[in-house]
Every structure is written in structure tokens, then in C-alpha cells.
Design an enzyme around this catalytic site. Structure first.
Site, PDB file in Angstrom:
ATOM      1  N   HIS A  77      -8.432   6.587  -5.139  1.00  0.00           N
ATOM      2  CA  HIS A  77      -7.034   6.963  -4.913  1.00  0.00           C
ATOM      3  C   HIS A  77      -6.119   6.132  -5.705  1.00  0.00           C
ATOM      4  O   HIS A  77      -5.971   4.969  -5.717  1.00  0.00           O
ATOM      5  CB  HIS A  77      -6.612   6.491  -3.276  1.00  0.00           C
ATOM      6  CG  HIS A  77      -7.426   7.636  -2.350  1.00  0.00           C
ATOM      7  ND1 HIS A  77      -6.715   7.663  -1.206  1.00  0.00           N
ATOM      8  CD2 HIS A  77      -8.292   8.282  -2.639  1.00  0.00           C
ATOM      9  CE1 HIS A  77      -7.470   8.641  -0.340  1.00  0.00           C
ATOM     10  NE2 HIS A  77      -8.497   9.189  -1.055  1.00  0.00           N
ATOM     11  N   TYR A 206       0.639   6.163   5.592  1.00  0.00           N
ATOM     12  CA  TYR A 206       0.957   4.856   6.372  1.00  0.00           C
ATOM     13  C   TYR A 206       2.606   5.304   6.905  1.00  0.00           C
ATOM     14  O   TYR A 206       3.520   5.168   6.191  1.00  0.00           O
ATOM     15  CB  TYR A 206       1.346   3.410   5.616  1.00  0.00           C
ATOM     16  CG  TYR A 206      -0.148   2.857   5.342  1.00  0.00           C
ATOM     17  CD1 TYR A 206      -0.852   3.315   3.972  1.00  0.00           C
ATOM     18  CD2 TYR A 206      -0.568   1.921   5.989  1.00  0.00           C
ATOM     19  CE1 TYR A 206      -2.129   2.691   3.804  1.00  0.00           C
ATOM     20  CE2 TYR A 206      -2.000   1.317   5.732  1.00  0.00           C
ATOM     21  CZ  TYR A 206      -2.623   1.726   4.525  1.00  0.00           C
ATOM     22  OH  TYR A 206      -3.714   1.272   3.985  1.00  0.00           O
ATOM     23  N   PRO A 297      -5.847  -4.985  10.453  1.00  0.00           N
ATOM     24  CA  PRO A 297      -6.470  -4.268   9.707  1.00  0.00           C
ATOM     25  C   PRO A 297      -5.440  -3.183   8.774  1.00  0.00           C
ATOM     26  O   PRO A 297      -5.964  -2.830   7.442  1.00  0.00           O
ATOM     27  CB  PRO A 297      -7.112  -3.076  10.550  1.00  0.00           C
ATOM     28  CG  PRO A 297      -6.123  -3.035  11.836  1.00  0.00           C
ATOM     29  CD  PRO A 297      -5.927  -4.580  12.183  1.00  0.00           C
ATOM     30  N   LYS A 301      -7.847  -5.112   4.287  1.00  0.00           N
ATOM     31  CA  LYS A 301      -8.167  -6.607   3.339  1.00  0.00           C
ATOM     32  C   LYS A 301      -9.495  -6.983   3.866  1.00  0.00           C
ATOM     33  O   LYS A 301     -10.165  -7.769   3.368  1.00  0.00           O
ATOM     34  CB  LYS A 301      -7.076  -7.562   3.467  1.00  0.00           C
ATOM     35  CG  LYS A 301      -6.034  -7.063   2.693  1.00  0.00           C
ATOM     36  CD  LYS A 301      -6.253  -7.487   1.287  1.00  0.00           C
ATOM     37  CE  LYS A 301      -5.335  -6.667   0.329  1.00  0.00           C
ATOM     38  NZ  LYS A 301      -5.999  -5.546  -0.249  1.00  0.00           N
ATOM     39  N   TYR A 388      -2.161  -4.303  -2.532  1.00  0.00           N
ATOM     40  CA  TYR A 388      -3.112  -3.531  -1.989  1.00  0.00           C
ATOM     41  C   TYR A 388      -4.368  -3.132  -2.882  1.00  0.00           C
ATOM     42  O   TYR A 388      -5.377  -2.989  -2.288  1.00  0.00           O
ATOM     43  CB  TYR A 388      -2.254  -1.858  -1.838  1.00  0.00           C
ATOM     44  CG  TYR A 388      -2.820  -0.971  -0.954  1.00  0.00           C
ATOM     45  CD1 TYR A 388      -2.609  -0.977   0.356  1.00  0.00           C
ATOM     46  CD2 TYR A 388      -3.760  -0.005  -1.505  1.00  0.00           C
ATOM     47  CE1 TYR A 388      -3.137  -0.060   1.171  1.00  0.00           C
ATOM     48  CE2 TYR A 388      -4.238   0.990  -0.780  1.00  0.00           C
ATOM     49  CZ  TYR A 388      -4.356   0.915   0.765  1.00  0.00           C
ATOM     50  OH  TYR A 388      -4.434   1.870   1.394  1.00  0.00           O
TER      51      TYR A 388
END
Ligand code: DHB
Length: 393
Positions: A77, A206, A297, A301, A388
Site C-alpha cells: 500500500h 480512516y 490500534p 503500531k 505510519y
């Protein structure tokens, strides 16, 4: 009662991804270990967790020779969608920081590691009971357990590692006067589902909305993983498939997305908290992964942090066993620097995207302002992309 007594270099309590990866890295450095877990292998394989690996986690799995299945069966991704204020905004991780992430579930990471241990002749015992540790400040600390066949064992090691997860017994062995615990509770949890449906999006979404947060993730072409913010006391029995789909569609629909629905094969409420225990070393016992720290969550991580811990721990343990006394403290310091960065990142993603139960209209508008700042600023979106995809160690 009689015990079988053995010796090893490193005794590892907890054979989840952190414990198994550590055992694998130690073996490559010529260091012997015994790893145990109270859970059966099948139980760990069926515990669904997050699915995003940072690029250094992928590298660790492939370059250390665990497996390259993460590349073959995982999905690369290069971006994520932040959805808020009526629309989606792509954060192009690859353009911003030259790094990508891999969608590959934690259960598969565990299977690859357990298979690699079996392939390489590693000593791993699943389904053990009556686990205890003793003599933590002595030269030969002990790990005791009863194996799945009922035989009692005592392993005398040079170092004990507690990689026994968020319900760690090892972290409680630190005398109160030597440790500090840091907590943050959140007034919400995640309702997680697995469903048999085609993907609704190529990348993760998200999604912020007035109804609360939702995360649209994937697993394969036919299996999807999704979550929505819920009350921590929510009972999955109160949620029919229809009710779940209506809630998910309402949340992402506010930002212009429509989900492809399918039958829901798993429903769970996931706990949500931040936790750190410092230091990560007491005598000849060190902690790694969730035993020492838990993150909420959002941002996935947890597993990445556990793998980063044991990569550093394997390096420092090798030096320690060669006589470099300060190496274990250096592990604790190096690991904690990353842990607190990840604590902040997970907290930030969480508080930016979730709705507090008593949120006012001001609070919701302010969050949209924050999200707008992130996606419209090179500095803001680069910070997100760095966190990220994972910081260099
Ligand atoms: C997943 C879970 C997360 O917490 C996250 O931030 C991204 C993906 C997942 O399960 O796929």
C-alpha cells in the site's frame, strides 16, 4: 515433585511474534533459546489483530530469512485515505517519504515465524501451564513451566525475556520501587469484523464522522476487515449483520463512500488503551513488545513496535552475552525512545479521528480543522507518513 532441568542462553516467556522473532534472530547469532507460551499454537493463529506492517518490519521478516510470503501474499500500500468533512483525501506515503507499508495480517506473521522456528529446529513449547520466573538478579535466572504433556521443567538461563503480551506475568516481577507504569484510558473501543465481500477500496480508509470513527481495511480479494468506534461495554450479541452494515455505511457514507457488503464471519470488541512500563529491564529480566507497552490500534503500531523491540534486543543481547554490561540498559533506552514516539503517534491518530462521548460541535469542527491541516500541509502529511510507515531505528 521432579523437574527436568536444562540450561540455555535466553529463556523467552511468550511465543507470539515478539518472542518467536527474537528466538529466530538469536539463533542466527549463534545464541540458544527456549520459548514457551501458555496458548496453543492454534489459539494464537486464530487471534485476529492488525494487518499493517511498516517497511522495516517487512524487511526484518524477509532479510532475516523468516519468509518472503509477506511479499508474495501481502499487498503493498503506497497510500491511505483520510476521510472527513464530506470527502476522501489521499495521503501518498510513497511520494511523501519514499516508503510504503504492507497489508499482511499479524496471524500470518505469527504462522511464518512459528514455521521458521520448526524449520530451523528451534525449541518452542506451546500450551504450557504453571509458568513462573525466579532469581531475576542472579547469574542464572530461572524459567519454570509444565509442558503440554504435564512434565515439569526448570530452565536455567543467562537472560530471561518477558514477551508475554499485554497480560504479562513477567512485568509484575519488577519490584514496585523499581518501576513506573503510565496509563491512558479511552472512553471508546473498536468493534471489529471480518466479512466475506470484495474490497470496497484499494487502500485503507480512516474515516472521521459525527457518528464516530470507522476504518475500512482489507485482507484478501474475498475477505475484508473493518472496524467502527463503539462503547467499550458494547455486546456483540446486540449487533446483527444488518445493524453493523447500517452503522458502517452511515459513517463512511458521510464522506461519500459506499461499502460492498457480505456475510460477517467474526465480530469482536477490541480493548483500547495506552500503557508503558519503565524501565524495560530489571536485573537479568527484560521486557519486549506488549508486555512493556500497549498502544491503541489506530495506526497499527502494536506489532511493528514489538518487532522493532526485538530487533534491537537481539543486537544488544549478543553484546551483553559477550560481556558488555551496559548493553541491556542500552536496549531499554533505545526501545523506549521509539515506544514513546509510537505512543504519541497512536494517541494522535486516535484523538484526531474518534468522537468523544461528550464532544461538542466545536470539538468535531476542530478535528476537521486538524485533519484539513494535515492533508493540506506538506509538513503535516509528511509527519503522518513518517509515523505510519515507521521511523528508522
Ligand atoms: C488494521 C488495523 C489497524 O489498527 C490499522 O490502523 C490499520 C489496519 C487491520 O486490521 O487491517
Amino acid at each position: 515433585m521432579n523437574r527436568i532441568t536444562t540450561t540455555t542462553d535466553v529463556a523467552i516467556v511468550g511465543a507470539g511474534p515478539a518472542g518467536l522473532m527474537l528466538a529466530h534472530l538469536l539463533q542466527r547469532a549463534g545464541i540458544a533459546s527456549v520459548a514457551i507460551d501458555v496458548r496453543a499454537r492454534g489459539e494464537i493463529e486464530n487471534t485476529h489483530r492488525a494487518g499493517i506492517l511498516e517497511q522495516d518490519s517487512v524487511r526484518l521478516l524477509t532479510e532475516s530469512g523468516v519468509s518472503d510470503r509477506v511479499l508474495r501474499d501481502g499487498y503493498r500500500h503506497a497510500g491511505i485515505d483520510l476521510a472527513f468533512g464530506g470527502g476522501g483525501h489521499r495521503v501518498d506515503l510513497e511520494t511523501l517519504v519514499g516508503a510504503t507499508v504492507q497489508l499482511y495480517p499479524q496471524t500470518d506473521v505469527f504462522i511464518d515465524l512459528a514455521d521458521a522456528r520448526a524449520r530451523d529446529g528451534g525449541d518452542v513449547r506451546f500450551g504450557v501451564s504453571e509458568v513462573s520466573v525466579a532469581d531475576l538478579t542472579a547469574d542464572r535466572p530461572l524459567m519454570r513451566f509444565t509442558d503440554a504433556a504435564g512434565v515439569r521443567h526448570e530452565v536455567a538461563a543467562r537472560i530471561l525475556v518477558g514477551s508475554d503480551g499485554s497480560r504479562s506475568i513477567c512485568r509484575h516481577e519488577f519490584p514496585d520501587a523499581t518501576r513506573r507504569q503510565f496509563f491512558r484510558e479511552y472512553p471508546f473501543a473498536w468493534f471489529g469484523i471480518l466479512c466475506e465481500a470484495p474490497p470496497s477500496s484499494e487502500e485503507l480508509i480512516y474515516s472521521h464522522s459525527e457518528r464516530g470513527f470507522a476504518l475500512i481495511s482489507q485482507r484478501t480479494d474475498t475477505l475484508q476487515r473493518m472496524y467502527f468506534q463503539c462503547d467499550p461495554t458494547e455486546d456483540v450479541a446486540d449487533w446483527s449483520d444488518d445493524r453493523i452494515w447500517a452503522e458502517l455505511q452511515a459513517r463512511v457514507g458521510a464522506n461519500g463512500y459506499v461499502l460492498k457488503e457480505g456475510s460477517i464471519i467474526s465480530k469482536t470488541v477490541l480493548p483500547f488503551r495506552s500503557f508503558v512500563q519503565e524501565p524495560m529491564r530489571h536485573g537479568n529480566l527484560v521486557l519486549a513488545g506488549d508486555a512493556a507497552h500497549t498502544v491503541p490500534p489506530t495506526g497499527a503500531k502494536g506489532l511493528n513496535l514489538a518487532l522493532a523491540d526485538v530487533r534491537v534486543l537481539a543486537e544488544e543481547l549478543e553484546l551483553h552475552l559477550r560481556g558488555e554490561e551496559v548493553a541491556l540498559d542500552r536496549y531499554a533506552e533505545r526501545a523506549l525512545r521509539r515506544v514513546w514516539k509510537a505512543q504519541h503517534f497512536s494517541y494522535w491518530m486516535t484523538t484526531m479521528l474518534h468522537r468523544l462521548p461528550d464532544a461538542s460541535d466545536f470539538d468535531v469542527r476542530r478535528q476537521v480543522g486538524e485533519l484539513t491541516s494535515v492533508v493540506s500541509s506538506a509538513a503535516g502529511s509528511t509527519y503522518l507518513a513518517e509515523g505510519y510507515t515507521g521511523w528508522p531505528s
